[in-house]
Design a protein around this motif. Structure first.
Motif, PDB file in Angstrom:
ATOM      1  N   GLY A 295       0.792  -1.215   0.000  1.00  0.00           N
ATOM      2  CA  GLY A 295       0.000   0.000   0.000  1.00  0.00           C
ATOM      3  C   GLY A 295       0.824   1.264   0.000  1.00  0.00           C
ATOM      4  N   THR A 296       1.988   1.212   0.639  1.00  0.00           N
ATOM      5  CA  THR A 296       2.775   2.443   0.748  1.00  0.00           C
ATOM      6  C   THR A 296       3.443   2.832  -0.559  1.00  0.00           C
ATOM      7  N   GLY A 297       3.712   1.864  -1.417  1.00  0.00           N
ATOM      8  CA  GLY A 297       4.465   2.147  -2.641  1.00  0.00           C
ATOM      9  C   GLY A 297       5.956   2.285  -2.387  1.00  0.00           C
ATOM     10  N   ALA A 298       6.387   2.039  -1.153  1.00  0.00           N
ATOM     11  CA  ALA A 298       7.806   2.185  -0.804  1.00  0.00           C
ATOM     12  C   ALA A 298       8.697   1.285  -1.659  1.00  0.00           C
ATOM     13  N   GLU A 299       8.109   0.208  -2.195  1.00  0.00           N
ATOM     14  CA  GLU A 299       8.913  -0.718  -2.988  1.00  0.00           C
ATOM     15  C   GLU A 299       9.423  -0.092  -4.292  1.00  0.00           C
ATOM     16  N   VAL A 300       8.760   0.949  -4.775  1.00  0.00           N
ATOM     17  CA  VAL A 300       9.207   1.561  -6.037  1.00  0.00           C
ATOM     18  C   VAL A 300       9.570   3.040  -5.909  1.00  0.00           C
ATOM     19  N   SER A 301       9.408   3.621  -4.748  1.00  0.00           N
ATOM     20  CA  SER A 301       9.642   5.065  -4.643  1.00  0.00           C
ATOM     21  C   SER A 301      11.104   5.381  -4.333  1.00  0.00           C
ATOM     22  N   ARG A 302      11.500   6.610  -4.551  1.00  0.00           N
ATOM     23  CA  ARG A 302      12.887   7.016  -4.338  1.00  0.00           C
ATOM     24  C   ARG A 302      13.080   7.704  -2.990  1.00  0.00           C
TER      25      ARG A 302
ATOM     26  N   ASP B 188      -5.842  -7.717   9.752  1.00  0.00           N
ATOM     27  CA  ASP B 188      -6.859  -7.031   8.954  1.00  0.00           C
ATOM     28  C   ASP B 188      -6.777  -5.513   9.037  1.00  0.00           C
ATOM     29  N   GLU B 189      -6.612  -4.999  10.269  1.00  0.00           N
ATOM     30  CA  GLU B 189      -6.594  -3.544  10.418  1.00  0.00           C
ATOM     31  C   GLU B 189      -5.407  -2.927   9.715  1.00  0.00           C
ATOM     32  N   GLN B 190      -4.261  -3.563   9.866  1.00  0.00           N
ATOM     33  CA  GLN B 190      -3.050  -3.036   9.256  1.00  0.00           C
ATOM     34  C   GLN B 190      -3.153  -3.095   7.732  1.00  0.00           C
ATOM     35  N   ARG B 191      -3.693  -4.207   7.252  1.00  0.00           N
ATOM     36  CA  ARG B 191      -3.913  -4.359   5.812  1.00  0.00           C
ATOM     37  C   ARG B 191      -4.799  -3.231   5.302  1.00  0.00           C
ATOM     38  N   PHE B 192      -5.843  -2.934   6.069  1.00  0.00           N
ATOM     39  CA  PHE B 192      -6.775  -1.892   5.647  1.00  0.00           C
ATOM     40  C   PHE B 192      -6.092  -0.515   5.629  1.00  0.00           C
ATOM     41  N   TYR B 193      -5.420  -0.172   6.724  1.00  0.00           N
ATOM     42  CA  TYR B 193      -4.802   1.156   6.791  1.00  0.00           C
ATOM     43  C   TYR B 193      -3.721   1.327   5.721  1.00  0.00           C
ATOM     44  N   THR B 194      -2.955   0.286   5.499  1.00  0.00           N
ATOM     45  CA  THR B 194      -1.893   0.395   4.498  1.00  0.00           C
ATOM     46  C   THR B 194      -2.501   0.492   3.103  1.00  0.00           C
ATOM     47  N   GLY B 195      -3.577  -0.266   2.889  1.00  0.00           N
ATOM     48  CA  GLY B 195      -4.283  -0.168   1.612  1.00  0.00           C
ATOM     49  C   GLY B 195      -4.875   1.218   1.405  1.00  0.00           C
ATOM     50  N   MET B 196      -5.377   1.794   2.492  1.00  0.00           N
ATOM     51  CA  MET B 196      -5.973   3.130   2.378  1.00  0.00           C
ATOM     52  C   MET B 196      -4.912   4.197   2.104  1.00  0.00           C
TER      53      MET B 196
ATOM     54  N   LYS C 168     -17.086  -1.672   5.191  1.00  0.00           N
ATOM     55  CA  LYS C 168     -16.906  -3.071   4.758  1.00  0.00           C
ATOM     56  C   LYS C 168     -15.804  -3.762   5.558  1.00  0.00           C
ATOM     57  N   ALA C 169     -14.770  -2.987   5.862  1.00  0.00           N
ATOM     58  CA  ALA C 169     -13.633  -3.579   6.585  1.00  0.00           C
ATOM     59  C   ALA C 169     -13.946  -3.735   8.074  1.00  0.00           C
ATOM     60  N   GLY C 170     -15.007  -3.075   8.534  1.00  0.00           N
ATOM     61  CA  GLY C 170     -15.370  -3.158   9.941  1.00  0.00           C
ATOM     62  C   GLY C 170     -14.348  -2.509  10.865  1.00  0.00           C
ATOM     63  N   VAL C 171     -13.662  -1.503  10.350  1.00  0.00           N
ATOM     64  CA  VAL C 171     -12.621  -0.841  11.141  1.00  0.00           C
ATOM     65  C   VAL C 171     -13.193   0.413  11.801  1.00  0.00           C
ATOM     66  N   GLU C 172     -12.857   0.609  13.063  1.00  0.00           N
ATOM     67  CA  GLU C 172     -13.259   1.817  13.803  1.00  0.00           C
ATOM     68  C   GLU C 172     -12.090   2.790  13.830  1.00  0.00           C
ATOM     69  N   LEU C 173     -12.280   3.967  13.300  1.00  0.00           N
ATOM     70  CA  LEU C 173     -11.194   4.948  13.325  1.00  0.00           C
ATOM     71  C   LEU C 173     -11.036   5.532  14.723  1.00  0.00           C
ATOM     72  N   PRO C 174      -9.798   5.700  15.166  1.00  0.00           N
ATOM     73  CA  PRO C 174      -9.580   6.389  16.448  1.00  0.00           C
ATOM     74  C   PRO C 174     -10.071   7.838  16.342  1.00  0.00           C
TER      75      PRO C 174
END
Lengths: 356, 356
Positions: free
Chosen positions: B142-149, B184-192, B300-306
């Motif tokens: 999700g971060t794109g760090a794999e291709v960014s400079r 799940d939560e980490q997957r969601f936040y990183t995807g977002m 859909k992800a069922g995540v509660e934002l702080p």
């Protein structure tokens, strides 16, 4: 085993970025290696664009004729010419033109540092030494040659590329303004190379999400360009369609159209883009939706496909055409599955060529 | 002037391609430089995946803790640790984990060959010497760090990356199976992070067709992943969404959300992914469609934002938060145009933070 895909090292994209060529190449020049060799499609000889090539110092500009697709003989002659004219290897090779000019510059950059004839390197991963630095400035979009690791060559024995990580460009300069002036027919055929390539890879059996993402984006861009009115953005999109199409080949293959079109090219010298378009028009049974859409694009472009190419072929020519085509096993397997030989028999191929 | 964009040299993509790691890295080992250093997120310590790291000979495995986002101090300490343990530089640095682990490995590979503290290199094009060979094996997408400079670092004075062509990975190993196990939560936040980044860049004023093509594809993939039921293909798509999102940054910028979220991160240490999600939920007036869709994904992800992060901030903390955020001039200009200061005043920023 997945291919470890070599990507182009640097890409600059944007309208007018051609003007950065001097600066970008300047970073490759040093005391040791100071000169560039430009291989430029000779359609630009005497034209404004040809005069704009930013030559410096002892840079060489060689006009290359690509009326015929690149031959190993031409590659060898160019290498000899450059070595004869310079006491040491240049700082780099810069290909300016369409797929053929780009492929030539890939092959020359490999052969500047590898012994013998380029014909000895037609195949997979044969060059032993890293190539010279090489850059591409495309003036036509669609082939994907700017990002692919092959450079298709016709040799004494076969039409096959030098497929090597060393072929991959170190730099591509993608300026959509440079492709604006291409003749309409050529623009169409080269664009269709990209479109057909996407249809074949997306409908093939070899595919993963990397290639699918690129292929879908490329296809979408082709549709925007060739189903809609030409606008300011069309060339930007076409250039990206070609780039994405080329990237999509990492984990995919082309199919029926390319396999048959190789046969035409080998026997009749039919160029890649036009050959693909001619063949594709007969492939309803393999790619029904794609062929339907292709015909709408053809109609919009107002292009008339050549017909009757195989009307006067000798038996020997037909045999050769079928041999060359059926030898593309990976392409057939991608398109028709492992049992492709039951579907694409020699008789079937012959019958298809006869209609073209 | 368009950026001459440095691309990752090699990419391998495919389910199970992690098993090719040993072979791929093996090509970088020679008599002179034979050992690799793995920097691995310590969540994998004692886990099956952690045990599977293909160590050879005198390879080092260093568990890195990324509960806090990478600090220049940590980078400097890692460099010291490696230099202390090895008589000569290793063959390469391999980052295994999410954006933080990847950023750490970029920074360490740069600092192995550049003098002084990493804090001196927070900025643009500051490292003088090429980095060590470095590879990434992402376990989160999700971060794109794999291709960014860039590699975002928190230093004594600022949170700013080492933005350098030398930061770009020489190799990325993209195996969708490795991201399947993320919480799940980490997957969601990183995807977002990826989703929000796409919305910001596509709606920004800095954009050309290169970045647009990648951004659109990334957005499309995010939608497929987060608006639909999770399937076998979801991780393949998420991995490509991250890759495309990262590539799209070449000629685009993020916007309001990232600028505000940097403020949160600096003062409260809020992680990038979760910080972006928190902020984005308050940006209806800037990205109305995007925020609406984001809330569907959230649901859909069922995540509660702080909530209520800024409830007990001191005046000084508010001031710092606003300063850090408004210093991101390029982001604001991308989002709101040249006159952004008239729209995003200190009062407006304060009022927005107060709601979070």
């Amino acid at each position: 085993m997945y291919r470890n895909f070599r990507m182009v090292s640097y890409v600059v994209f944007g309208r007018g970025c051609y003007n950065q060529t001097k600066d970008i190449l300047g970073q490759q020049r040093d005391k040791e290696k100071s000169d560039m060799v430009y291989l430029v499609d000779d359609v630009f000889k005497g034209a404004e664009f040809g005069d704009s090539i930013p030559l410096q110092g002892d840079d060489m500009l060689i006009w290359v004729n690509v009326d015929d697709e690149p031959k190993t003989k031409l590659v060898d002659a160019l290498v000899e010419q450059i070595k004869g004219a310079m006491d040491k290897n240049p700082a780099g090779i810069v290909g300016v033109g369409g797929g053929s000019a780009m492929d030539l510059s890939k092959a020359v950059s490999v052969m500047m540092t590898n012994e013998g004839s380029s014909a000895e390197y037609q195949g997979y991963d044969l060059p032993k030494n890293p190539s010279l630095y090489h850059a591409a400035i495309p003036t036509l979009s669609g082939t994907g040659a700017e990002v692919s690791r092959t450079c298709v060559l016709t040799g004494p024995e076969k039409k096959l590329g030098i497929n090597s990580d060393y072929s991959v460009f170190d730099q591509i300069i993608l300026d959509p303004e440079l492709i604006r002036g291409a003749p309409d027919e050529q623009r169409f055929y080269t664009g269709m190379d990209c479109y057909i390539h996407c249809i074949e890879s997306l409908e093939g059996t070899f595919l993963n999400e990397f290639s699918k993402s690129y292929g879908q984006k490329s296809l979408e861009l082709c549709r925007e360009v060739f189903l809609n009115k030409r606008t300011e953005e069309s060339e930007d999109k076409l250039m990206m369609a070609s780039y994405c199409g080329g990237m999509s080949i990492a984990y995919s293959q082309v199919g029926v159209c390319h396999a048959l079109s190789y046969g035409l090219a080998y026997v009749l010298g039919t160029h890649h883009g036009i050959g693909n378009a001619i063949v594709f028009d007969y492939l309803d049974e393999f790619y029904p939706e794609g062929v339907k859409e292709f015909r709408i694009m053809l109609d919009k472009a107002g292009v008339e496909l050549p017909r009757g190419l195989c009307a006067n072929l000798t038996e020997e020519q037909f045999e050769k055409m079928i041999n060359v085509s059926l030898a593309m096993e990976l392409l057939w397997e991608n398109a028709l599955g492992k049992d492709w030989k039951k579907i694409m028999t020699r008789e079937k191929a012959r019958e298809m060529f006869e209609r073209m």
